[in-house]
Write an enzyme that holds these catalytic residues in place. Structure first.
Site, PDB file in Angstrom:
ATOM      1  N   PRO A 124       0.830  -1.213   0.000  1.00 58.01           N
ATOM      2  CG  PRO A 124      -0.761  -1.560   1.660  1.00 58.01           C
ATOM      3  CD  PRO A 124       0.543  -2.074   1.156  1.00 58.01           C
ATOM      4  N   GLY A 125       0.404   2.261  -0.741  1.00 58.16           N
ATOM      5  CA  GLY A 125       1.067   3.561  -0.736  1.00 58.16           C
ATOM      6  C   GLY A 125       2.251   3.695  -1.656  1.00 58.16           C
TER       7      GLY A 125
ATOM      8  N   GLY B 107       2.188   3.899  -4.946  1.00 56.19           N
ATOM      9  CA  GLY B 107       1.908   4.720  -6.122  1.00 56.19           C
ATOM     10  C   GLY B 107       1.253   3.981  -7.263  1.00 56.19           C
TER      11      GLY B 107
ATOM     12  CB  THR C 299      -4.080   4.930  -7.400  1.00 57.76           C
ATOM     13  OG1 THR C 299      -4.567   3.799  -6.676  1.00 57.76           O
ATOM     14  CG2 THR C 299      -5.250   5.708  -7.972  1.00 57.76           C
TER      15      THR C 299
ATOM     16  CG  HIS D  65      16.930  -2.571  22.592  1.00 58.15           C
ATOM     17  ND1 HIS D  65      16.771  -3.852  22.136  1.00 58.15           N
ATOM     18  CD2 HIS D  65      15.788  -2.275  23.274  1.00 58.15           C
ATOM     19  CE1 HIS D  65      15.591  -4.319  22.531  1.00 58.15           C
ATOM     20  NE2 HIS D  65      14.980  -3.377  23.225  1.00 58.15           N
TER      21      HIS D  65
ATOM     22  CG  HIS E 298      14.156  -2.396  27.626  1.00 59.06           C
ATOM     23  ND1 HIS E 298      13.693  -3.661  27.898  1.00 59.06           N
ATOM     24  CD2 HIS E 298      13.888  -2.183  26.299  1.00 59.06           C
ATOM     25  CE1 HIS E 298      13.182  -4.199  26.804  1.00 59.06           C
ATOM     26  NE2 HIS E 298      13.282  -3.312  25.814  1.00 59.06           N
ATOM     27  CD  GLU E 299      14.185   1.588  24.606  1.00 60.00           C
ATOM     28  OE1 GLU E 299      14.799   1.377  23.533  1.00 60.00           O
ATOM     29  OE2 GLU E 299      13.055   1.105  24.834  1.00 60.00           O
TER      30      GLU E 299
END
Length: 660
Positions: free
Chosen positions: A237-238, A240, A242, A463, A459-460
């Site tokens: 989706p999205g 392009g 259309t 990561h 926690h972050e």
């Protein structure tokens, strides 16, 4: 001599049949009100006044009408009294031979007893008679009004339904089977060209031939070739699809019929097939023309898969008619069907075969170069943009974004700049817009205890630390513990755009994802529910390694993935219970190994982990520079020049066959 310009004639108001209905109702009401009473109105009195006139001997007679209304007639002498002549001054003129007064009473027996009581007590005798009056027009009105209301409601509902069906003139019920396609005129409505479509170079090359077919059909038919009947645009989706179809219509300068697959669906049986016939009939009349059906999977799903009711399926009838129409074209019809979907795997095989949709054009997510071009297109509508804004930098900050996502980023950046009363949209506004779209709205006022904030920071930081130490993990952009949306903290990475993924790359990504929970275990010797999204991600990756990509030695080089989508309707698994136990065991084994690996990395770098968490608690947002101050340069980092050379080499060598 130049002719005088004619003045435009003013359009007359359109006549509505509702005026006739309103006039008929008013006539009935008027006849009901005025029938039998002339245009005069009898004076009304109260029961007390009636008794007063009764006692005084002013009454000549009393007529009881329909057992509820008393009409009072005065004697000639009483009519000359001042008290009764006042009714004439007030404008109440009794009709010829009519009553002088009237009033309504309650119970008839009680009223008769009261008259007898007054006559006995006052020695007065007034004759009382009974009459029955009927209002002919009123009875007709009361009889016909319910029927008229029901008919009116039915006509209103039918008009609404027929107008919603996109019918022709007047929106009549008989037009419900007409096509709901919106026709875009090639001279006025369709102004989109390939210049307005950034990126999608491969897709544009394929649809360019469709434009050439429509412009010069004889060039191909003279050699005995047949013009392709349809092209299917497939992609997320999205991306392009259309927009690309509109560009084809704008370049070819032909009429463009646009509608959605759901426009064929209706509550009435046979309407979908009728609309398909009408759509192709209109397109043939205006040929050469293009029919664009967006979200064709609404009617193009594989037949007989999801229909367990055993009844007639209106969607299948619509699909059958579409198959018949597409395969019934001649070589000189010059009508091409373009359809778009992001679920090509569920489409019927008869719809996908050559002769209907001859070409399948894949519209993928844009790469970094195409995203730069898309940014340049969507920056044009912005009134003022900061000169320091680098579209190449923005393209690198938005991996995995579609064209619609980039358009949303540009619009959100303008809103952020306006919210801060800036005169131009700058680089930071775009970065804030990306954070807003990816992470959600920033919630600085969310109440978080110091213990929770510390756990989130570690926690972050876990990561960030693990991803920094792994070769194939995505490079870090920034880490924040400011709550956004549903998340309490987030880490932004810049993933490398790979065409193929190797097992060590997937394992490094899984290890980095488990770094948050591992940091909680190493630091606090406790774990929490904050790793839900991480666990969901690694479980999905591990299951894909084992069951889809065949990257597990225990299960072997097998895949249980069905690209046709038919396995969605099966109630049984494509493997035995014993194999299911092995799969579950291997998935758990892979995840646990990467968790223990993340724990070892953090234990080896615990001091740096604590230092990074303290900086994060102090600043709430840290960037790549903060990690370099603590850990030094990332050992596996590639320079931007190396990445550019790699991409250029891949582009140059893409024309050479790859013998693997």
């Amino acid at each position: 001599m130049a002719q005088k310009a004619k003045k435009p004639t003013p359009k007359k108001p359109k006549f509505s049949a509702w005026w006739i209905y309103a006039a008929i109702i008013l006539v009935f009401l008027g006849l009901n009100i005025f029938s039998g009473s002339g245009f005069g109105e009898t004076s009304k009195i109260t029961p007390d006044k009636f008794e007063q006139y009764f006692v005084s001997g002013d009454l000549q007679k009393v007529v009881i009408v329909n057992n509820s209304l008393a009409k009072v007639y005065l004697t000639p002498e009483a009519q000359k009294k001042d008290i009764h002549s006042k009714a004439t001054e007030d404008g109440f003129l009794p009709s010829a031979g009519g009553a002088d007064y009237q009033f309504r009473f309650g119970d008839l027996a009680t009223f008769q007893n009261r008259i007898k009581e007054i006559e006995a007590n006052n020695n007065v005798n007034v004759p009382v008679s009974f009459e029955t009056e009927s209002n002919f027009f009123g009875e007709i009105l009361m009889t016909l009004l319910p029927i008229a209301v029901i008919i009116g409601i039915w006509i209103f509902i039918m008009r609404r339904m027929s107008s919603g069906a996109g019918g022709g003139a007047g929106g009549q019920i008989f037009n419900i089977g007409k096509s709901k396609a919106k026709l875009f005129d090639e001279k006025t409505d369709v102004k989109t060209s390939f210049k307005d479509v950034a990126g999608l170079e491969g897709a544009k090359e394929e649809v360019q031939e469709i434009v050439d077919f429509l412009k010069n059909p004889d060039k191909y038919t003279n050699l005995g070739g047949k013009i392709p009947k349809g092209a299917l645009l497939v992609g997320p989706p999205g991306t392009g699809k259309t927009l690309l179809a509109k560009a084809v219509a704008g370049e070819a300068k032909v009429p463009f019929f646009s509608l959605s697959g759901s426009d064929f669906v209706e509550m009435f049986v046979g309407v979908g097939a009728s609309r398909v016939r009408d759509l192709f009939k209109q397109a043939k009349e205006k040929s050469p023309a293009i029919i664009f059906i967006d979200e064709i999977d609404a009617i193009g799903r594989a037949r007989g898969k999801a229909n367990f009711s055993g009844s007639n399926d209106e969607r299948e009838n619509t699909l059958n008619q579409l198959l018949t129409e597409m395969d019934g074209f001649g070589t000189n019809t010059n009508v091409i069907v373009i359809a778009a979907t992001n679920r090509a795997d569920v489409l019927d095989t008869a719809l996908m075969r050559a002769g209907r949709f001859d070409r399948q054009i894949y519209v993928d997510l844009p790469d970094v170069r195409e995203r730069k071009e898309i940014f340049e297109v969507h920056l044009r509508p912005l009134k003022k943009v900061d000169d320091e804004l680098d579209t190449e930098f923005m393209a690198k900050q938005t991996p995995g974004f579609s064209g619609a996502d980039i358009a949303n980023v540009c619009n959100e950046a303008a809103l952020v700049a306006a919210r801060q009363d800036k005169t131009a949209v700058g680089r930071q506004d775009f970065l804030d817009a990306v954070d807003r779209i990816v992470g959600g709205l920033e919630k600085k006022n969310k109440i978080i205890t110091p213990e929770e904030k510390k756990a989130i920071a570690y926690h972050e930081a876990g990561h960030a630390t693990v991803s920094w130490m792994l070769e194939h993990a995505a490079p870090l952009v920034k880490v924040t513990i400011v709550p956004r949306g549903k998340s309490l903290g987030a880490a932004w990475y810049l993933p490398e755009e790979r065409l193929i993924v190797r097992p060590e790359q997937m394992l490094d990504e899984m290890c980095a994802a488990m770094g948050g929970r591992a940091a909680e275990k190493v630091t606090f010797d406790k774990i929490s529910t904050g790793a839900l999204s991480d666990l969901e991600k690694v479980t999905k990756q591990a299951r894909m390694m084992v069951t889809i990509y065949g990257l597990n030695d225990e299960v072997g080089n097998l895949t249980y993935y069905d690209s046709s989508g038919q396995s969605e309707y099966n109630f049984s698994k494509p493997y035995s219970e014993k194999t299911a136990e092995i799969i579950d065991k291997e998935i758990s084994k892979i995840i646990e190994e990467q968790y223990q690996r993340a724990v070892r990395i953090l234990e080896e770098n615990k001091d740096k982990l604590n230092q990074l968490a303290e900086v994060l608690l102090d600043k709430e947002v840290i960037f790549k520079d903060n990690l370099e101050q603590i850990f030094g340069k990332r050992p596996y980092a590639k320079s931007e020049e190396q990445i550019a050379i790699t991409k250029e080499t891949a582009t140059t060598e893409s024309s050479t066959p790859d013998n693997l």
